[in-house]
Design a protein around this motif. Structure first.
Motif, mmCIF file in Angstrom:
data_model
loop_
_atom_site.group_PDB
_atom_site.id
_atom_site.type_symbol
_atom_site.label_atom_id
_atom_site.label_comp_id
_atom_site.label_asym_id
_atom_site.label_seq_id
_atom_site.Cartn_x
_atom_site.Cartn_y
_atom_site.Cartn_z
ATOM 1 N N THR A 91 0.813 -1.212 0.000
ATOM 2 C CA THR A 91 0.000 0.000 0.000
ATOM 3 C C THR A 91 0.848 1.264 0.000
ATOM 4 O O THR A 91 0.489 2.250 -0.621
ATOM 5 C CB THR A 91 -0.925 0.030 1.222
ATOM 6 O OG1 THR A 91 -0.163 -0.245 2.389
ATOM 7 C CG2 THR A 91 -2.044 -0.960 1.077
ATOM 8 N N ARG A 92 1.947 1.214 0.711
ATOM 9 C CA ARG A 92 2.804 2.406 0.785
ATOM 10 C C ARG A 92 3.321 2.767 -0.610
ATOM 11 O O ARG A 92 3.106 3.875 -1.104
ATOM 12 C CB ARG A 92 3.979 2.146 1.728
ATOM 13 C CG ARG A 92 4.314 3.298 2.644
ATOM 14 C CD ARG A 92 5.610 3.051 3.380
ATOM 15 N NE ARG A 92 5.746 1.681 3.878
ATOM 16 C CZ ARG A 92 5.251 1.257 5.032
ATOM 17 N NH1 ARG A 92 4.599 2.098 5.805
ATOM 18 N NH2 ARG A 92 5.416 0.007 5.429
ATOM 19 N N GLU A 93 3.988 1.790 -1.220
ATOM 20 C CA GLU A 93 4.527 2.025 -2.556
ATOM 21 C C GLU A 93 3.398 2.344 -3.539
ATOM 22 O O GLU A 93 3.525 3.213 -4.397
ATOM 23 C CB GLU A 93 5.303 0.782 -3.026
ATOM 24 C CG GLU A 93 5.846 0.861 -4.447
ATOM 25 C CD GLU A 93 6.949 1.892 -4.605
ATOM 26 O OE1 GLU A 93 7.305 2.538 -3.592
ATOM 27 O OE2 GLU A 93 7.429 2.067 -5.737
ATOM 28 N N LEU A 98 0.495 6.001 -7.228
ATOM 29 C CA LEU A 98 -0.752 6.683 -7.600
ATOM 30 C C LEU A 98 -0.589 8.199 -7.485
ATOM 31 O O LEU A 98 -1.079 8.958 -8.326
ATOM 32 C CB LEU A 98 -1.902 6.210 -6.711
ATOM 33 C CG LEU A 98 -2.334 4.750 -6.877
ATOM 34 C CD1 LEU A 98 -3.525 4.446 -5.998
ATOM 35 C CD2 LEU A 98 -2.646 4.435 -8.333
ATOM 36 N N GLU A 99 0.097 8.597 -6.441
ATOM 37 C CA GLU A 99 0.388 10.022 -6.267
ATOM 38 C C GLU A 99 1.108 10.579 -7.495
ATOM 39 O O GLU A 99 0.731 11.617 -8.049
ATOM 40 C CB GLU A 99 1.260 10.197 -5.012
ATOM 41 C CG GLU A 99 1.967 11.522 -4.865
ATOM 42 C CD GLU A 99 1.107 12.518 -4.113
ATOM 43 O OE1 GLU A 99 0.259 12.061 -3.320
ATOM 44 O OE2 GLU A 99 1.276 13.721 -4.334
ATOM 45 N N THR A 105 -0.707 13.384 -14.473
ATOM 46 C CA THR A 105 -1.785 13.436 -15.457
ATOM 47 C C THR A 105 -2.933 14.352 -15.038
ATOM 48 O O THR A 105 -3.793 14.661 -15.844
ATOM 49 C CB THR A 105 -2.375 12.021 -15.669
ATOM 50 O OG1 THR A 105 -2.973 11.592 -14.433
ATOM 51 C CG2 THR A 105 -1.296 11.038 -16.063
ATOM 52 N N ARG A 106 -2.968 14.722 -13.790
ATOM 53 C CA ARG A 106 -4.073 15.489 -13.222
ATOM 54 C C ARG A 106 -5.391 14.717 -13.246
ATOM 55 O O ARG A 106 -6.454 15.288 -13.023
ATOM 56 C CB ARG A 106 -4.241 16.848 -13.917
ATOM 57 C CG ARG A 106 -2.970 17.688 -13.941
ATOM 58 C CD ARG A 106 -3.136 18.991 -14.690
ATOM 59 N NE ARG A 106 -4.103 19.890 -14.080
ATOM 60 C CZ ARG A 106 -3.861 20.674 -13.039
ATOM 61 N NH1 ARG A 106 -2.668 20.628 -12.469
ATOM 62 N NH2 ARG A 106 -4.783 21.478 -12.554
ATOM 63 N N GLU A 107 -5.312 13.408 -13.517
ATOM 64 C CA GLU A 107 -6.532 12.592 -13.516
ATOM 65 C C GLU A 107 -6.570 11.705 -12.278
ATOM 66 O O GLU A 107 -5.553 11.502 -11.616
ATOM 67 C CB GLU A 107 -6.569 11.692 -14.763
ATOM 68 C CG GLU A 107 -6.347 12.403 -16.080
ATOM 69 C CD GLU A 107 -7.529 13.294 -16.477
ATOM 70 O OE1 GLU A 107 -8.508 13.377 -15.705
ATOM 71 O OE2 GLU A 107 -7.459 13.901 -17.553
ATOM 72 N N THR A 108 -7.732 11.162 -11.991
ATOM 73 C CA THR A 108 -7.872 10.244 -10.866
ATOM 74 C C THR A 108 -7.187 8.918 -11.178
ATOM 75 O O THR A 108 -7.430 8.322 -12.225
ATOM 76 C CB THR A 108 -9.358 9.995 -10.570
ATOM 77 O OG1 THR A 108 -9.942 11.212 -10.139
ATOM 78 C CG2 THR A 108 -9.523 8.936 -9.494
ATOM 79 N N VAL A 122 -8.951 -0.618 -4.764
ATOM 80 C CA VAL A 122 -8.262 -0.864 -3.496
ATOM 81 C C VAL A 122 -7.632 0.421 -2.952
ATOM 82 O O VAL A 122 -7.704 0.720 -1.775
ATOM 83 C CB VAL A 122 -7.188 -1.959 -3.671
ATOM 84 C CG1 VAL A 122 -6.398 -2.162 -2.389
ATOM 85 C CG2 VAL A 122 -7.847 -3.270 -4.095
ATOM 86 N N ARG A 123 -6.978 1.170 -3.818
ATOM 87 C CA ARG A 123 -6.411 2.458 -3.422
ATOM 88 C C ARG A 123 -6.770 3.477 -4.493
ATOM 89 O O ARG A 123 -6.922 3.129 -5.663
ATOM 90 C CB ARG A 123 -4.881 2.429 -3.291
ATOM 91 C CG ARG A 123 -4.310 1.314 -2.457
ATOM 92 C CD ARG A 123 -4.659 1.392 -1.016
ATOM 93 N NE ARG A 123 -4.016 2.481 -0.287
ATOM 94 C CZ ARG A 123 -4.068 2.566 1.037
ATOM 95 N NH1 ARG A 123 -4.718 1.652 1.747
ATOM 96 N NH2 ARG A 123 -3.497 3.569 1.659
ATOM 97 N N MET A 124 -6.849 4.722 -4.117
ATOM 98 C CA MET A 124 -7.215 5.740 -5.081
ATOM 99 C C MET A 124 -6.533 7.054 -4.753
ATOM 100 O O MET A 124 -6.287 7.367 -3.590
ATOM 101 C CB MET A 124 -8.731 5.929 -5.093
ATOM 102 C CG MET A 124 -9.190 7.031 -6.038
ATOM 103 S SD MET A 124 -10.980 7.219 -5.997
ATOM 104 C CE MET A 124 -11.193 7.770 -4.312
#
Lengths: 259, 259
Positions: A91-93, A98-99, A105-108, A122-124
């Motif tokens: 999760t950390r990596e 994701l960050e 990209t400025r996208e989700t 799972v992560r966003m």
DNA sequence: TGTGCATGTCCACAATAACAGACATCGAAA
DNA sequence: TTTCGATGTCTGTTATTGTGGACATGCACA
């Protein structure tokens, strides 16, 4: 001794299964409920639910939340989830990746896996836009509704896929029917490149980009995705795919638990 | 028909309870295990554990982790814990407060609550030191071993405390015996000020500062703490207490679930 | 006041789940 | 080779439990 032997004879459910039905119901409802309501919603006998809720309260798996009656997921679940997260500390990596994706990209950006026979985020990390696009973490979504879904079942045979994905999940949100074999065709094509892109079929304004994260000897144990407004998505297609591929490489090297 | 009626007659355990015994065992072990080993460690029949592990695997509550045999906590627990965290989203504000404490004092800051009849660290932020002091999140620790423990049982009567805290938890890590009434005396004094400070009794080099976080009509539903090297702790006593009190005020205003 | 619904408790009984223990592998040690 | 322990599977039996349904509230509404 029954005349209709193959009929489902109102089988008694196992306590454990009922218990997790209760937990899942509360999880998806995302709001407390009283035992009565839980029973009627999940179609379980009231007396059973009252007993199970009592047991789960004693275990700290559920907690009283109200003055009285209503219960919700308890702190012990938080601790258990925490231990899971720590052990597979991808999760950390994952959050770092994701960050990076979201700022670039400025996208989700999302990290997705299977949850049983559903797809789940799972992560966003939300994008840097005035109107942000986001999803619920952990909410199960029918696999055929998602871009990632095409990739996540890459290692199954046709018949395994048909057995695995519930029949009704091929009914899309707009009511139309997605032919399972068409879905499998898309999945096979996606598996070859490790990429799948389409205009989302759960809404009318987003375009989804999914790239497979391989691992554990499998072609796709997870995906990284971008969710973009359609026009931006079309304009930046290549750039987004490249960013996702780089992210997938980074994620592929860390220990991700197998689905 | 038994001659010794009051003797514990090798009661059959309930599946649900055994299941959560298994989960807790894995959580505390913090490492996968195979069913055989789980059975012997928790003192449960092997056949029962094999069956339960099978059920929990089907539910996604446990996951196979190895080539074969060994299992660990599963993704569904992560999702459930996530839903808990989101609902009581005190975690966000909590982390902010701990962040502030840690940067201001350079010491390790913790947010602690009861987990059943034990003490547990729920959130933590390590201090800015070359050698950092930290604890495991969620690991149960006997209440009498901790500074926060004095505060967390503030609302119980003497007899409730004696019933609540397992007798053996008054045996300190160094083997010495803490008189329960002495503990209660410290707790009563601590409850009046909402503060408790002492040289930790779980090691020889730290000093602990705990301040009560009130809420839900109770005097202490959680604590914020600093863990400092003893000399720093003595030197900065007042400053640390002030910082903790401010943090407790901030935390008291957000919705924290009751223990 | 009566009626209906939502909530919670309690009980008796058949269905079945937890258990003890036999069995089958497999690898390592002797 | 045999022996041993660790691992996993499969039974049959019986104590337990999930369940249906009765009962008791309390509240809203006619």
């Amino acid at each position: 001794m029954d005349v209709m032997a193959d009929q489902a004879v109102a089988k008694r459910a196992r306590g454990l299964d009922r218990a997790f039905e209760i937990l899942d119901y509360l999880r998806l409802r995302r709001e407390p409920a009283n035992p009565n309501e839980i029973a009627s919603q999940i179609g379980a006998p009231r007396s059973s639910v009252y007993e199970l809720v009592g047991l789960l309260l004693r275990q700290g798996i559920l907690e009283h939340v109200d003055g009285e009656g209503r219960v919700y997921l308890g702190r012990k679940l938080f601790f258990l989830g925490n231990a899971y997260e720590e052990h597979y500390d991808f999760t950390r990596e994952c959050d770092r990746v994701l960050e990076g994706l979201a700022t670039e990209t400025r996208e989700t950006a999302q990290f997705c896996m299977l949850d049983g026979n559903k797809y789940a985020v799972v992560r966003m990390r939300e994008g840097a836009r005035p109107f942000r696009i986001s999803s619920d973490i952990g909410r199960p979504v029918p696999i055929p509704w998602t871009a990632s879904g095409r990739l996540l079942i890459a290692d199954m045979s046709d018949s395994e896929i048909l057995d695995f994905v519930p029949r009704e999940d091929f009914r899309l949100p707009d009511g139309s029917w997605l032919d399972p074999m068409a879905f499998i065709g898309e999945a096979r094509a996606a598996a070859r490149t490790g990429v799948f892109t389409f205009d989302s079929i759960v809404d009318s304004f987003t375009r989804c980009f999914a790239v497979a994260v391989p691992g554990m000897g499998r072609r796709c144990i997870a995906t990284v995705c971008l969710v973009a407004p359609r026009d931006d998505g079309v304009r930046n297609h290549d750039r987004y795919i490249d960013a996702l591929k780089a992210a997938a490489v980074r994620l592929g090297s860390i220990g991700i638990p197998k689905p």
